[in-house]
Write a protein that holds these residues in place. Structure first.
Motif, PDB file in Angstrom:
ATOM      1  N   TYR A  67      -8.759  51.383  38.408  1.00  0.00           N
ATOM      2  CA  TYR A  67      -9.600  52.461  37.901  1.00  0.00           C
ATOM      3  C   TYR A  67     -11.047  51.971  37.879  1.00  0.00           C
ATOM      4  CZ  TYR A  67      -5.214  54.421  36.095  1.00  0.00           C
ATOM      5  OH  TYR A  67      -3.942  54.926  35.971  1.00  0.00           O
ATOM      6  N   ASN A  96      -9.618  62.977  24.846  1.00  0.00           N
ATOM      7  CA  ASN A  96      -9.339  62.822  26.278  1.00  0.00           C
ATOM      8  C   ASN A  96      -9.178  64.195  26.933  1.00  0.00           C
ATOM      9  OD1 ASN A  96      -6.667  62.544  24.656  1.00  0.00           O
ATOM     10  ND2 ASN A  96      -6.013  63.286  26.688  1.00  0.00           N
ATOM     11  N   GLN A 101      -9.065  61.199  32.008  1.00  0.00           N
ATOM     12  CA  GLN A 101      -7.819  60.542  32.386  1.00  0.00           C
ATOM     13  C   GLN A 101      -7.780  60.121  33.853  1.00  0.00           C
ATOM     14  OE1 GLN A 101      -4.883  63.294  30.259  1.00  0.00           O
ATOM     15  NE2 GLN A 101      -4.266  61.260  29.533  1.00  0.00           N
ATOM     16  N   LYS A 102      -8.702  60.636  34.652  1.00  0.00           N
ATOM     17  CA  LYS A 102      -8.812  60.173  36.031  1.00  0.00           C
ATOM     18  C   LYS A 102      -9.341  58.746  36.085  1.00  0.00           C
ATOM     19  CE  LYS A 102      -9.666  64.806  37.912  1.00  0.00           C
ATOM     20  NZ  LYS A 102     -10.712  65.703  38.499  1.00  0.00           N
ATOM     21  N   TYR A 104      -9.529  56.800  33.011  1.00  0.00           N
ATOM     22  CA  TYR A 104      -9.071  56.104  31.810  1.00  0.00           C
ATOM     23  C   TYR A 104      -7.787  56.796  31.339  1.00  0.00           C
ATOM     24  CZ  TYR A 104      -9.444  54.186  27.018  1.00  0.00           C
ATOM     25  OH  TYR A 104      -9.230  53.554  25.821  1.00  0.00           O
ATOM     26  N   PRO A 105      -6.620  56.291  31.774  1.00  0.00           N
ATOM     27  CA  PRO A 105      -5.356  57.031  31.635  1.00  0.00           C
ATOM     28  C   PRO A 105      -4.727  56.925  30.245  1.00  0.00           C
ATOM     29  CG  PRO A 105      -4.915  54.940  32.669  1.00  0.00           C
ATOM     30  CD  PRO A 105      -6.421  55.011  32.474  1.00  0.00           C
TER      31      PRO A 105
END
Length: 287
Positions: A67, A96, A101-102, A104-105
């Motif tokens: 990421y 979030n 989330q792309k 930082y999941p």
């Protein structure tokens, strides 16, 4: 913009980044925060989340997936939701979403509170993990204070005063990454300000004894205290030749030049279990 006020202070907080942008002392008519002049640096007091500092190659690895995150993360550039606003206090929330989330999941809730108390403002960070998996994060602050504070004084008239005698090493930076320690303090509680102090980037410390750093001058009775008990890392910084200085308490730190980029092995990373909550606070006192 949200305005907070009591008998002594007037503060402004922007929903963007939940960033404190003004801290004005009504009795002495002094503005303590940097004005955000883009000729030097267009921020005031950004919140650093979910990382502090830079990642090696701007990349981290989690569950064998790479990421990318910019230095200091994304919270400072996002719109927070105003949760509560009173005359002398407010709180903002960031959660979030698909975009976070792309890169930082994780599921998270970040709440930032501001509370005026006489001549001080206390800033509280609360992090909650509503997800089923552990939440890995760092958080820090990056307030910039005007120097000189008072007309008729100069940058070099001011100094940092530490609440304890310090013998800490400074950790040097290479391409925004932690490189190696060098000798710095030797039984000192004072560091005089000079623009060239920051020509080699920020002063980064991992083991300060002090829980308070003040900006003082022998030419004026006005200054400030920054209290940060519990924060394990500290950065002191200013843009080149800029009329401000930053005192930056951190729960987290930039990657080292030799880091393997695995998020769970990142120095200073906080692991918050499912359903858990975490908090920290710091304060600025103006005089």
């Amino acid at each position: 913009m949200v305005t907070l006020e009591n008998a002594i202070l007037k503060a402004s907080v922007s929903p963007k980044g939940a960033e404190l942008q003004s801290l004005f002392h009504k009795d002495n008519s002094v503005e303590y925060l940097w004005n955000g002049d883009p000729a030097f640096w267009n921020k005031h007091s950004p919140v650093l989340f979910p990382i502090v500092g830079g990642l090696k190659d701007n990349t981290y690895i989690y569950n064998n997936i790479e990421y990318n995150l910019p230095r200091h993360g994304f919270a400072r550039d996002m719109e927070f939701v105003k949760e509560r606003v009173f005359g002398d206090s407010c709180s903002f929330v960031l959660k979030n979403n698909e975009d976070t989330q792309k890169v930082y999941p994780f599921e998270f809730l970040l709440r930032i509170k501001y509370q005026l108390n006489a001549n001080s403002v206390t800033i509280t960070y609360e992090v909650e993990n509503p997800g089923a998996e552990p939440l890995l994060f760092s958080i820090g602050t990056h307030p910039a204070f005007q120097v000189p504070l008072i007309k008729g004084t100069t940058y070099e008239d001011y100094y940092f005063h530490f609440s304890e005698l310090e013998n800490s090493n400074r950790w040097t930076l290479k391409n925004n990454l932690i490189a190696e320690p060098v000798d710095y303090f030797k039984d000192q509680d004072k560091l005089s300000l000079n623009p060239n102090l920051f020509y080699d980037d920020a002063l980064v410390f991992k083991d300060l004894k002090s829980t308070r750093i003040s900006i003082c001058s022998d030419k004026t009775t006005h200054g400030l205290h920054c209290d940060f008990a519990g924060f394990p890392y500290m950065g002191l910084w200013a843009a080149k030749d800029a009329p401000f200085v930053c005192i930056e308490p951190w729960y987290g730190i930039a990657d080292s030049i030799n880091h393997n980029q695995k998020l769970e092995q990142k120095e200073g990373i906080i692991k918050l279990e499912s359903g858990g909550s975490w908090n920290a606070k710091w304060s600025i006192s103006c005089f």
